[in-house]
Design an enzyme around this catalytic site. Sequence first.
Site, short mmCIF file in Angstrom:
data_model
loop_
_atom_site.label_atom_id
_atom_site.label_comp_id
_atom_site.label_asym_id
_atom_site.label_seq_id
_atom_site.Cartn_x
_atom_site.Cartn_y
_atom_site.Cartn_z
N LYS A 143 -45.43 -28.41 -62.48
CA LYS A 143 -45.24 -26.83 -62.04
C LYS A 143 -46.81 -25.88 -62.63
CE LYS A 143 -43.18 -28.58 -65.81
NZ LYS A 143 -42.12 -29.41 -66.16
N VAL A 169 -41.09 -39.60 -64.11
CA VAL A 169 -41.27 -39.58 -63.02
C VAL A 169 -41.93 -40.93 -62.14
CG1 VAL A 169 -41.33 -37.31 -61.20
CG2 VAL A 169 -41.33 -37.29 -63.81
N LYS A 216 -41.86 -22.04 -63.90
CA LYS A 216 -40.97 -22.35 -63.35
C LYS A 216 -40.49 -21.47 -62.16
CE LYS A 216 -39.23 -26.48 -64.98
NZ LYS A 216 -38.76 -27.72 -66.43
N ARG A 238 -52.96 -44.85 -65.55
CA ARG A 238 -54.40 -44.01 -65.94
C ARG A 238 -54.62 -45.76 -66.96
NH1 ARG A 238 -54.23 -39.69 -69.42
NH2 ARG A 238 -52.05 -40.92 -70.13
N GLY A 245 -35.46 -35.47 -66.08
CA GLY A 245 -34.99 -37.26 -66.46
C GLY A 245 -35.04 -37.81 -64.92
N GLU A 296 -40.76 -29.88 -54.47
CA GLU A 296 -39.04 -28.88 -55.36
C GLU A 296 -39.26 -29.78 -56.48
OE1 GLU A 296 -36.20 -28.40 -53.22
OE2 GLU A 296 -35.95 -28.09 -55.11
N ASP A 326 -42.69 -23.80 -70.27
CA ASP A 326 -42.66 -24.52 -68.90
C ASP A 326 -41.62 -23.77 -68.32
OD1 ASP A 326 -42.28 -27.28 -67.96
OD2 ASP A 326 -40.00 -26.33 -68.48
P1 NAP Z 1 -45.55 -38.62 -68.05
O1 NAP Z 1 -44.44 -39.08 -67.77
O2 NAP Z 1 -46.87 -38.46 -68.87
O3 NAP Z 1 -46.27 -39.85 -66.88
C1 NAP Z 1 -47.65 -39.01 -66.37
C2 NAP Z 1 -48.05 -40.54 -66.03
O4 NAP Z 1 -49.46 -39.70 -64.91
C3 NAP Z 1 -48.41 -41.23 -67.14
O5 NAP Z 1 -47.92 -42.91 -65.84
C4 NAP Z 1 -49.87 -41.75 -67.11
O6 NAP Z 1 -50.64 -43.38 -66.59
C5 NAP Z 1 -50.30 -40.76 -65.12
N1 NAP Z 1 -51.72 -40.19 -65.39
C6 NAP Z 1 -52.64 -39.82 -66.42
N2 NAP Z 1 -53.33 -40.05 -65.78
C7 NAP Z 1 -53.84 -39.95 -64.73
C8 NAP Z 1 -55.40 -40.49 -64.35
N3 NAP Z 1 -56.25 -39.52 -64.01
N4 NAP Z 1 -55.25 -40.79 -63.11
C9 NAP Z 1 -54.00 -41.56 -62.45
N5 NAP Z 1 -52.36 -41.71 -63.57
C10 NAP Z 1 -52.81 -40.64 -64.37
O7 NAP Z 1 -44.99 -37.75 -67.21
P2 NAP Z 1 -43.42 -37.43 -66.47
O8 NAP Z 1 -42.86 -36.75 -67.30
O9 NAP Z 1 -43.92 -38.14 -65.59
O10 NAP Z 1 -44.24 -36.22 -65.82
C11 NAP Z 1 -45.02 -36.00 -64.59
C12 NAP Z 1 -44.94 -35.03 -63.79
O11 NAP Z 1 -43.71 -34.20 -63.62
C13 NAP Z 1 -45.72 -33.11 -65.29
O12 NAP Z 1 -45.96 -32.65 -64.16
C14 NAP Z 1 -44.07 -32.99 -65.14
O13 NAP Z 1 -44.10 -31.08 -65.50
C15 NAP Z 1 -42.87 -32.98 -64.02
N6 NAP Z 1 -41.98 -33.06 -64.42
C16 NAP Z 1 -41.12 -34.03 -65.43
C17 NAP Z 1 -39.98 -33.70 -65.52
C18 NAP Z 1 -39.01 -34.70 -66.12
O14 NAP Z 1 -38.04 -34.81 -66.34
N7 NAP Z 1 -40.25 -36.05 -67.26
C19 NAP Z 1 -39.03 -33.41 -64.50
C20 NAP Z 1 -39.94 -32.80 -63.51
C21 NAP Z 1 -40.88 -32.39 -63.82
P3 NAP Z 1 -50.55 -43.87 -67.38
O15 NAP Z 1 -48.66 -43.94 -68.08
O16 NAP Z 1 -51.53 -45.09 -67.55
O17 NAP Z 1 -51.13 -43.33 -68.74
N1 HSE Z 2 -39.87 -30.72 -69.55
C1 HSE Z 2 -39.55 -30.30 -68.59
C2 HSE Z 2 -37.78 -29.33 -69.03
C3 HSE Z 2 -39.47 -31.20 -67.39
O1 HSE Z 2 -37.20 -30.17 -69.93
O2 HSE Z 2 -37.42 -29.05 -68.06
C4 HSE Z 2 -38.51 -30.80 -66.38
O3 HSE Z 2 -39.76 -30.07 -65.40
#
Ligand code: NAP
Ligand code: HSE
Length: 440
Positions: free
Chosen positions: A105, A14, A204, A45, A306, A129, A200
Amino acid sequence: METTKVAIVGMGTVGTGVARLLLDHGDRIARHAGRNLSLEQVVVRDLSKSRGAEVPTGLLSTDLKRITGDPEIKVVAQLVGGLNPARQIMRQLLESGKDVVTANKALLAEHGGELFDLARELGRSIAFEASVAGGVPIITNISQCLSANQIVSLSGILNGTSNFILSQMEKGNEYGEAVREAQRLGYAEADPTMDVDGSDAAQKLAILAHLAFGARVHWKDIPRVGIDRVHVDDIRYAGELGYRIKLLAVARLLDPGDSSQGLEVHVAPTLVRKGSPLAEVRGANNAISVVGDAVGRVFFHGLGAGQMPTASAVVSDMIDMAVGRTQLTFRTLQLWSDREAQVDACDHNNVMGRYYLRLQVDDNPGVLADVAGILGQHDISIASVIQHEAAEEGADQDKRQVALVIMTHASTEGDTRMAVQKIDRLPAVRPGTVRMQVMD
Ligand code: NAP
Ligand code: HSE
């Protein structure tokens, strides 16, 4: 034109999308915000990881103080998943005077009360959102556009990963392969168990139940079943009966005229009639059908997971914060506060519904009568039955097993569960009868 300085913490799926929108589409964003949004810092990180966006030199670091220590940065997108250190990061950002946008969430469902109280105390705001249904603007719609209504019910497909996997299984693809593909495409959580076991979606739903009904229901108290229990045979039988299986999250006032009767909340794989809007939601799409007493039924549909759909919601929140809209809404709505209207979750055992049952039984005389007898004892009426002839030609008749699929008329959750427990104890029935609600 004025400039609002912004930052990002967490640059995974994201965060990368958010950086791309801010860096590549600054002009468009400035036009919509009436001001520039200038990306000043990105905290991650691990600096050695390659990122999918070109971040200008000097912006990327592992030092949160570069954001908390800079009073010029006003708005921060907090995009680290999970509870810790995300919770501490949120607190530090708020305490250092930032307004915070989050997509997390899990964090809000677990610690929303604490974080919203802290933000209020400090005169700051939280926007979220993207935390429900990714790119589908459901939070704003429920909390603002539908605020003239008493919401009566909402039924949604809130987990993109589960919907993607079910869609793949319908096409004949294998479950494990579909999970890996969802991970590769960036839909799944870091731990995909949360996606497939219904957690999950329950997180939500807890957020939506707060917004729509003022319900203080903890996500762990929401009865939930995930798609990890769905077998390809159930998808096939559901298809034969004219349904698709969807992971539905439901919140519904038992009596729309009397909220003291309580709120039904659950997450479960559900048979949804083919051709109905929820049944036709495919892939990583999410959808929410909301019924309000004034507006009637409204339907929201779009990509729920996504990179770019989720980034769309995050950046829109950042724009609203830069403009000052969120701060006003945040103060007015008093979310997660004691001033919220209260409604309690009702006893799930009393909830009425139709059910799909799939039993594995010995292909012997009297078995169907025994099963029907137990259903009858619990006042459960049978709507239809499917039993195909046993496949193994010439096998010993006594050892042949067949699937028996029963659709019931409406009965209570408690009665159906008890009846299935009794059925599973019949000598001719293999324990583990599948039971799913049917939504007509
Ligand atoms: P992700 O790909 O696992 O990315 C998480 C990021 O957080 C990574 O870049 C990681 O850094 C960083 N991180 C972890 N610990 C950290 C720290 N202590 N300090 C700074 N950065 C740190 O997760 P994501 O899919 O982007 O999701 C992020 C959030 O959005 C989650 O809460 C998820 O539930 C929510 N979300 C995701 C989606 C989706 O479609 N993916 C949709 C809606 C909501 P590194 O890269 O350096 O390891
Ligand atoms: N893992 C979550 C999903 C991302 O598949 O819906 C969006 O919150």
